[in-house]
Design an enzyme around this catalytic site. Structure first.
Site, short mmCIF file in Angstrom:
data_model
loop_
_atom_site.label_atom_id
_atom_site.label_comp_id
_atom_site.label_asym_id
_atom_site.label_seq_id
_atom_site.Cartn_x
_atom_site.Cartn_y
_atom_site.Cartn_z
N ILE A 1 1.30 -0.90 0.08
CA ILE A 1 -0.13 -0.43 0.21
C ILE A 1 0.43 1.00 -0.11
O ILE A 1 0.83 1.99 -0.27
CB ILE A 1 -0.63 -0.12 1.30
N GLY B 1 12.78 -4.11 11.56
CA GLY B 1 12.43 -2.62 10.74
C GLY B 1 10.85 -3.04 10.40
O GLY B 1 10.14 -3.09 9.76
N HIS C 1 6.29 -12.04 5.75
CA HIS C 1 5.79 -11.43 4.39
C HIS C 1 7.54 -11.47 3.39
O HIS C 1 8.34 -10.72 4.31
CB HIS C 1 5.19 -10.27 4.50
#
Ligand code: AMP
Ligand code: ZN
Length: 113
Positions: A32, A93, A100
């Site tokens: 996104i 992070g 994923h």
């Protein structure tokens, strides 16, 4: 399925995503907030919090995730290669605690140090 998990909910179809690939056990969709011309996330249906939770029984799944990353990059025309990375835990992070793989290709911003 963890109903508190963003990516479990996307996998289940409860939340929308811009899907580029789906097969048994794995989906791939556009990030996104892309940091490259192509920025896809390859996500197992199985809720594995991060790479450190990967078990021997996940060997086939991990191979297939890598193969899906390859084919997504190829399907999008990146025959010169692409960047494959995984954020592992908050110290690495990782912001979404469901394993994923990031697939980045084309013009890309430098990764944060
Ligand atoms: P990481 O920070 O390595 O855990 O990667 C998580 C990625 O998920 C980030 O690059 C976010 O931009 C992306 N992301 C967060 N929410 C969504 C969403 N609803 N759909 C697609 N990508 C998302
Ligand atoms: Zn999950």
């Amino acid at each position: 399925m963890n109903s508190d998990c963003l990516f479990c909910r996307i996998v289940a179809g409860e939340l929308p995503s811009d899907e580029v690939h789906r097969e048994s056990g794995i989906i791939a969709f556009k990030d996104i907030h892309p940091v490259a011309e192509t920025h896809i996330l390859v996500v197992p249906e199985k809720h594995i919090e991060d790479l450190r939770q990967l078990q021997d029984e996940d060997a086939q799944l991990w191979l297939r995730l890598a193969q899906v990353a390859n084919s997504v990059a190829a399907d999008l025309g990146h025959d010169q290669g692409y960047r494959f990375f995984v954020s592992v835990g908050p110290g690495g992070g990782q912001t979404v605690p469901h394993l994923h793989i990031h697939v980045l290709a084309g013009t890309m911003r430098r990764l944060p140090a």
